[in-house]
Design a protein around this motif. Structure first.
Motif, mmCIF file in Angstrom:
data_model
loop_
_atom_site.group_PDB
_atom_site.id
_atom_site.type_symbol
_atom_site.label_atom_id
_atom_site.label_comp_id
_atom_site.label_asym_id
_atom_site.label_seq_id
_atom_site.Cartn_x
_atom_site.Cartn_y
_atom_site.Cartn_z
ATOM 1 N N PHE A 52 0.827 -1.202 0.000
ATOM 2 C CA PHE A 52 0.000 0.000 0.000
ATOM 3 C C PHE A 52 0.864 1.256 0.000
ATOM 4 O O PHE A 52 0.693 2.159 -0.835
ATOM 5 C CB PHE A 52 -0.903 -0.079 1.245
ATOM 6 N N ALA A 53 1.832 1.317 0.918
ATOM 7 C CA ALA A 53 2.647 2.525 1.041
ATOM 8 C C ALA A 53 3.467 2.771 -0.226
ATOM 9 O O ALA A 53 3.486 3.889 -0.763
ATOM 10 C CB ALA A 53 3.572 2.402 2.258
ATOM 11 N N VAL A 107 3.079 5.854 -3.055
ATOM 12 C CA VAL A 107 4.185 6.754 -3.395
ATOM 13 C C VAL A 107 4.477 6.694 -4.896
ATOM 14 O O VAL A 107 4.748 7.711 -5.538
ATOM 15 C CB VAL A 107 5.442 6.398 -2.561
ATOM 16 N N ASN A 108 4.385 5.480 -5.496
ATOM 17 C CA ASN A 108 4.627 5.365 -6.933
ATOM 18 C C ASN A 108 3.548 6.067 -7.760
ATOM 19 O O ASN A 108 3.816 6.545 -8.852
ATOM 20 C CB ASN A 108 4.692 3.890 -7.329
ATOM 21 N N ARG A 109 2.322 6.100 -7.220
ATOM 22 C CA ARG A 109 1.219 6.728 -7.951
ATOM 23 C C ARG A 109 1.025 8.189 -7.593
ATOM 24 O O ARG A 109 0.038 8.813 -7.978
ATOM 25 C CB ARG A 109 -0.079 5.957 -7.657
ATOM 26 N N ALA A 142 9.382 13.071 5.875
ATOM 27 C CA ALA A 142 8.110 12.471 6.305
ATOM 28 C C ALA A 142 7.738 11.298 5.405
ATOM 29 O O ALA A 142 7.239 10.266 5.875
ATOM 30 C CB ALA A 142 7.008 13.522 6.306
ATOM 31 N N THR A 143 7.980 11.452 4.093
ATOM 32 C CA THR A 143 7.692 10.357 3.161
ATOM 33 C C THR A 143 8.559 9.140 3.480
ATOM 34 O O THR A 143 8.092 7.991 3.453
ATOM 35 C CB THR A 143 7.948 10.809 1.709
ATOM 36 N N LEU A 144 9.844 9.405 3.791
ATOM 37 C CA LEU A 144 10.750 8.303 4.135
ATOM 38 C C LEU A 144 10.277 7.587 5.399
ATOM 39 O O LEU A 144 10.271 6.342 5.450
ATOM 40 C CB LEU A 144 12.163 8.853 4.345
#
Length: 461
Positions: A283-284, A288-290, A300-302
């Motif tokens: 999911f995560a 992120v890919n989409r 924060a993304t990391l």
């Protein structure tokens, strides 16, 4: 920030991080006591260091969850918090109770603490992770009631989304399950039976709802992916987590007398628990890919992606390794359990709190797009140092656990080494674990330093 009342989250986050630092320091003290038995004795005996280490973990995560809720709910509900003043009053009540309890552990013998807090009138103390004096437990219930009232009233007057409804369900479950800590029967088997209703159904039940909702909230903000897509994933993940987690409680019933079918029923469903965590990882990374934008808050993304991966490894894979009854017979309560506990708590809960702090604190400080690039570089150093150190802590404890089982549990009684002799044989793993713990502390210091690194606000690509 969109709503002024979100500011009440800040003291919760700051205090959570202070307690986190305390937990790590006591973890290092505890690690040294495994190899130098009289280190800091009698000032801080082993049992006290362990109690402070685990209690600080629980309390700082609760502060983190509460701060996350106060930040998240106004945005999701599209309205101000029902009562920011009540949120701040509860913060000081909870913080005061927490500090007094920790000081009580450190300054007064535990038996004396039980006596002066009136435990004999309503005994609830003396059980692992639930060592808090009864008065503190009553205080936690009062804080929880006020907290749920405040959040619930906000939810009632505002927009209902899947994220805030799932979060609220998890918070209510957290409060309800804690009530079993007041049930302390004299029958030890019965006591352990309901003890798991707090310990297991917190960390492998309702806490997963809280983690899933916070992760979904952050991913919507940093990826820009449609809410409907993320909410569908959230439904699937929490559905699987609840089914496997609740029935999986039975894998703890190995030694305490319930019907034997619980060994396999609990074990099999517990063995399925990696599935929701694996789904969370997919999911995560899928979100992120989409993504429709590259959010400037890369740290924060990391943290969000790291949460999914480490939760899968720690709670999923390391839990699976020793959950089935024939394996659990030998590994129960060994260092393999400690290895699983360390990576699961770090991956699933510590990292999700650090994720929301990484996303929210710059916004609370007026930097809507995140801290400066220099600050984020330092923060990401903290991420990698802490995460890699935790991987090695887990591997070293796993090695210690395997050798412990081999020397102490597998041989017949005449050939099995005594507990303390076994501890001496596996001491090298404890030294290596302590080294990894020092690296973890360096990572935590990097993380703290990142809050003070100046520079222009990060910009969107």
């Amino acid at each position: 920030m969109k709503y002024q009342s979100q500011a009440v989250a800040k003291p919760y986050f700051v205090f959570a991080l202070i307690l986190f630092a305390g937990q790590i320091l006591f973890g290092l003290i505890l690690g040294l006591q495994y190899v130098i038995g009289d280190f800091l004795f009698p000032e801080i005996p082993f049992n006290v260091a362990r109690m402070v280490h685990t209690n600080l973990l629980i309390v700082w995560l609760l502060f983190g969850f509460m701060g996350a809720t106060y930040f998240l709910v106004p945005e999701e509900c599209e309205t101000e918090l029902h009562s920011p003043k009540l949120a701040l009053i509860l913060f000081w009540v909870f913080a005061s109770a927490g500090v007094l309890t920790i000081l009580g552990y450190l300054m007064v013998p535990y038996a004396t603490l039980a006596e002066i807090t009136g435990n004999k009138f309503f005994p609830t103390m003396g059980r692992e992770f639930l060592e808090q004096p009864t008065l503190t437990k009553v205080g936690i219930v009062i804080v929880c009631l006020g907290f749920l009232y405040n959040v619930g009233m906000t939810l009632l007057k505002g927009r209902k989304t899947v994220i805030n409804v799932v979060l609220m369900t998890g918070l209510v479950g957290l409060a309800v399950m804690f009530l079993f800590s007041f049930y302390n029967p004299s029958n030890l088997a019965l006591d352990k039976y309901f003890w798991w209703w707090v310990v297991h159904l917190w960390v492998e039940g309702v806490w997963e709802l809280i983690m899933g909702s916070i992760l979904a909230f952050v991913l919507i903000r940093v990826t820009g992916v449609d809410r409907e897509v993320i909410e569908k994933w959230l439904y699937v993940i929490i559905g699987m987590a609840l089914i496997t987690g609740i029935i999986g409680t039975g894998h703890h019933y190995y030694w305490i007398g319930p019907e034997p079918y619980w060994h396999w029923l609990g074990g099999v469903f517990s063995a399925l628990e990696p599935l929701p965590f694996f789904a969370m990882t997919i999911f995560a990374f899928n979100m992120v890919n989409r993504r429709r934008r590259v959010h400037p808050n890369k740290a924060a993304t990391l943290w969000a992606m790291g949460t999914a991966v480490m939760a899968f490894l720690g709670a999923g894979v390391w839990g699976f390794l020793h959950t089935l009854a024939p394996v659990n017979y030998y590994t129960h309560g060994s260092q393999i359990t400690a290895a699983h506990g360390h990576m699961a708590f770090y991956g699933a809960y510590a990292m999700i709190v650090l994720t929301i702090i990484s996303y929210a604190m710059p916004i609370l400080g007026g930097r809507t797009e995140g801290n400066s690039n220099r600050s984020q570089v330092v923060e990401m150093w903290g991420f990698w140092l802490m995460t890699v150190a935790m991987v090695f802590i887990t591997l070293f404890l796993t090695g210690a656990g395997i050798l412990q089982v081999w020397l102490q549990r597998l041989p017949e009684a005449a050939g099995a080494l005594p507990f303390m002799v076994t501890q001496e044989k596996i001491a090298v793993f404890y030294w290596l674990r302590e080294g990894a713990g020092v690296v973890f502390l360096v990572g935590l210091i990097c993380y703290f330093v990142s809050f003070f690194v100046k520079g222009p606000q990060a910009q969107s690509a």
